[in-house]
Design a protein around this motif. Structure first.
Motif, short mmCIF file in Angstrom:
data_model
loop_
_atom_site.label_atom_id
_atom_site.label_comp_id
_atom_site.label_asym_id
_atom_site.label_seq_id
_atom_site.Cartn_x
_atom_site.Cartn_y
_atom_site.Cartn_z
N GLN A 102 -54.48 -42.51 34.90
CA GLN A 102 -53.64 -42.73 36.08
C GLN A 102 -52.17 -42.84 35.69
O GLN A 102 -51.28 -42.34 36.40
CB GLN A 102 -54.09 -43.99 36.81
N ILE A 103 -51.88 -43.47 34.56
CA ILE A 103 -50.50 -43.58 34.08
C ILE A 103 -49.95 -42.19 33.75
O ILE A 103 -48.81 -41.86 34.11
CB ILE A 103 -50.43 -44.51 32.86
N VAL A 104 -50.74 -41.38 33.09
CA VAL A 104 -50.30 -40.02 32.74
C VAL A 104 -50.06 -39.21 34.02
O VAL A 104 -49.05 -38.49 34.14
CB VAL A 104 -51.34 -39.33 31.84
N ARG A 105 -50.97 -39.33 35.00
CA ARG A 105 -50.77 -38.61 36.25
C ARG A 105 -49.52 -39.09 36.97
O ARG A 105 -48.78 -38.31 37.56
CB ARG A 105 -52.00 -38.78 37.16
N GLY A 106 -49.27 -40.41 36.89
CA GLY A 106 -48.08 -40.96 37.53
C GLY A 106 -46.81 -40.44 36.88
O GLY A 106 -45.82 -40.15 37.56
N ALA A 107 -46.80 -40.33 35.56
CA ALA A 107 -45.63 -39.82 34.84
C ALA A 107 -45.36 -38.36 35.22
O ALA A 107 -44.21 -37.90 35.19
CB ALA A 107 -45.85 -39.95 33.34
N ARG A 108 -46.40 -37.64 35.60
CA ARG A 108 -46.24 -36.24 35.99
C ARG A 108 -46.03 -36.08 37.50
O ARG A 108 -45.95 -34.96 38.00
CB ARG A 108 -47.49 -35.45 35.58
N GLY A 109 -45.99 -37.19 38.23
CA GLY A 109 -45.76 -37.14 39.66
C GLY A 109 -46.95 -36.65 40.46
O GLY A 109 -46.79 -36.09 41.55
N LYS A 110 -48.15 -36.87 39.95
CA LYS A 110 -49.35 -36.35 40.59
C LYS A 110 -50.21 -37.44 41.22
O LYS A 110 -51.40 -37.26 41.46
CB LYS A 110 -50.19 -35.57 39.58
N ALA A 156 -42.27 -46.02 33.51
CA ALA A 156 -42.19 -46.23 34.96
C ALA A 156 -43.58 -46.15 35.59
O ALA A 156 -43.94 -46.96 36.46
CB ALA A 156 -41.27 -45.19 35.59
N ALA A 157 -44.37 -45.18 35.12
CA ALA A 157 -45.73 -45.04 35.65
C ALA A 157 -46.59 -46.22 35.24
O ALA A 157 -47.39 -46.73 36.04
CB ALA A 157 -46.34 -43.73 35.15
N TRP A 158 -46.44 -46.69 33.98
CA TRP A 158 -47.18 -47.88 33.55
C TRP A 158 -46.81 -49.08 34.42
O TRP A 158 -47.68 -49.86 34.84
CB TRP A 158 -46.85 -48.20 32.08
N GLY A 159 -45.51 -49.23 34.72
CA GLY A 159 -45.06 -50.34 35.55
C GLY A 159 -45.65 -50.28 36.95
O GLY A 159 -46.09 -51.30 37.50
N GLY A 200 -44.71 -55.45 35.36
CA GLY A 200 -44.91 -54.11 35.90
C GLY A 200 -43.82 -53.72 36.87
O GLY A 200 -43.29 -52.60 36.82
N SER A 201 -43.46 -54.63 37.77
CA SER A 201 -42.41 -54.36 38.75
C SER A 201 -41.08 -54.09 38.07
O SER A 201 -40.33 -53.17 38.46
CB SER A 201 -42.29 -55.55 39.70
N THR A 202 -40.78 -54.87 37.04
CA THR A 202 -39.51 -54.70 36.32
C THR A 202 -39.46 -53.36 35.60
O THR A 202 -38.45 -52.64 35.66
CB THR A 202 -39.32 -55.84 35.30
N ALA A 203 -40.55 -53.02 34.91
CA ALA A 203 -40.59 -51.74 34.19
C ALA A 203 -40.46 -50.57 35.16
O ALA A 203 -39.74 -49.58 34.89
CB ALA A 203 -41.89 -51.63 33.41
N LYS A 204 -41.11 -50.67 36.30
CA LYS A 204 -41.04 -49.61 37.30
C LYS A 204 -39.62 -49.47 37.84
O LYS A 204 -39.09 -48.35 37.97
CB LYS A 204 -42.00 -49.93 38.44
N ALA A 205 -38.96 -50.60 38.15
CA ALA A 205 -37.61 -50.57 38.71
C ALA A 205 -36.60 -50.02 37.70
O ALA A 205 -35.76 -49.17 38.04
CB ALA A 205 -37.20 -51.96 39.16
#
Length: 427
Positions: A275-283, A45-48, A21-26
């Protein structure tokens, strides 16, 4: 040794998942990809971010994070968490509100030891603090307790509660949430015969399995169908070399978490996907609803093997509390001996862990208690967590509990006697 290797393997899987997760996010948050139009980049990135946070929380004991409470004077008063009694497997802690007079309601909140830390009751504590002096049990993670500390089973748990009640004295009002309800009832009955002057004023049992057979659920069906040999072989492990409790046989918190999540897998899968979808949208943010809930829900602790096995065998299979044949150190505990403690039960109509009927069964066991000192409440539409931490607790159950406490606060004779005993000990 193979059990220790299995425990370490589970920890390796957790660490590896956190690293993925950390790697995908970075990688997918790198500025070089900032202009990418492919939505897969932001989704990854949101999944990570969600994956890293989720697996990291499984390792960390949450803080109470109760910094202040508004007093009767309208000012914010700082809150200190003070350890009043320190023991190897759990402590008694007090949420001391600075600069506030001592509140007349003294509450002992007995937290469950069923895979989560006592901080699961944070919102319950926060809701009671403005009106009560709040104490709670703070159970320790078995993986951090050296083998030299010995065993800890349901009898030891009961005696811990007896000691905590004696320390707080007879002007205490005990609230037991979920798992500890039957053992708290047993501890009160133990005091009724051994030290009646130290009994609490009232006892509120919330969503606990007093009689698991009264209303079967997935939890009770699991305990009934699995043999003790199967449980010992398949779910217990020895703590790995990384922790102070290396070599101790435990029921791992990660295993308990997997069981909890499997019961409502679709709900959890939907929550994480959203939560992943919201994260991808910056929410999303650090303290949004999803993070606040799962930061606590995913933080798990190990239980000693003997506590887990004795709970399954004696509370669920043999129903020793429900049949009033429970013993502590060879001494029978007679629940009918409770004659001077008001008892109330609270259940949620939609509780799928301790279904309606399991907790209210306690009232039938109280053969020595006058009917006027018994009460029960069934909260419509409430699930298991709602009866102690959700909207149902805040709006309906909490006021009901406080009214019950207020109606059972006058035991001046026992309070005076206890004060005299403590004064003699102080000399």
């Amino acid at each position: 040794m193979r059990y220790m290797a299995t425990y370490d393997l589970m920890e390796s899987v957790r660490l590896t998942s956190e690293w993925y997760g950390s790697t995908a996010k970075a990688l997918c948050s790198h500025p070089a990809l900032g202009l990418a139009t492919n939505p897969l980049v932001s989704l990854t990135a949101a999944w990570g971010e969600v994956t890293e946070r989720s697996f990291r929380r499984m390792q960390v004991k949450p803080a109470w994070n109760i910094n202040s409470v508004v007093g009767e004077d309208g000012r914010d008063h700082l809150v200190d968490v003070i350890r009043m009694v320190k023991k190897p497997f759990g402590d008694l802690i007090h949420f001391e509100v600075q600069g506030r007079r001592e509140m007349p309601r003294k509450v002992l909140l007995v937290a469950p030891m069923s895979g989560h830390y006592a901080t699961l009751l944070r919102s319950t504590v926060v809701s009671l603090l403005p009106d009560c002096e709040v104490y709670t049990t703070d159970w320790h993670n078995a993986r951090d307790i050296p083998v030299s500390a010995g065993k800890f089973d349901v009898e030891d748990y009961t005696l811990y509660l007896v000691e905590f009640m004696k320390f707080l004295g007879p002007d205490t009002h005990v609230i037991a949430v979920c798992q500890p309800a039957p053992l708290t009832l047993a501890a009160t009955a133990y005091l009724a015969e051994e030290d009646p002057e130290a009994q609490p004023n009232s006892l509120t049992l919330i969503g606990g399995p007093i009689d698991p057979a009264a209303a079967p659920t997935e939890v009770t069906d699991f305990g009934r169908t699995m043999t003790m040999g199967q449980l010992e072989h398949f779910v217990l492990q020895r703590v790995g070399f990384k922790y102070a409790g290396a070599g101790r046989m435990v029921y791992p918190g990660l295993q308990q978490l997997a069981s909890f999540m499997a019961m409502n897998s679709e709900t959890h899968a939907t929550a994480f996907f959203d939560q992943i979808v919201r994260g991808a949208r910056g929410k999303t943010n650090e303290f949004d609803r999803h993070n606040r809930f799962y930061d606590e829900y995913l933080a798990v602790m190990d239980m000693t093997a003997e506590f887990y096995l004795s709970t399954v065998e004696r509370i669920f299979k043999k129903r020793e509390i429900a049949r009033d044949v429970f013993t502590v150190r060879g001494k029978p505990v007679n629940i009918g001996a409770i004659t001077d403690v008001a008892v109330q039960t609270v259940e949620g109509a939609n509780d799928d862990i301790s279904a309606p009927g399991q907790c209210v069964a306690a009232l039938d066991l109280l053969t020595g208690l006058d009917a006027s000192r018994k009460a029960s409440h069934l909260e419509p539409g409430a699930g298991h967590y709602g009866i102690f931490a959700g909207k149902s607790w805040r709006n309906n159950i909490r006021p009901l509990v406080l009214e019950f406490i207020d109606a059972n606060m006058t035991h001046d004779r026992r309070r005076l006697r206890f004060a005299n005993i403590r004064s003699l000990h102080a000399r």
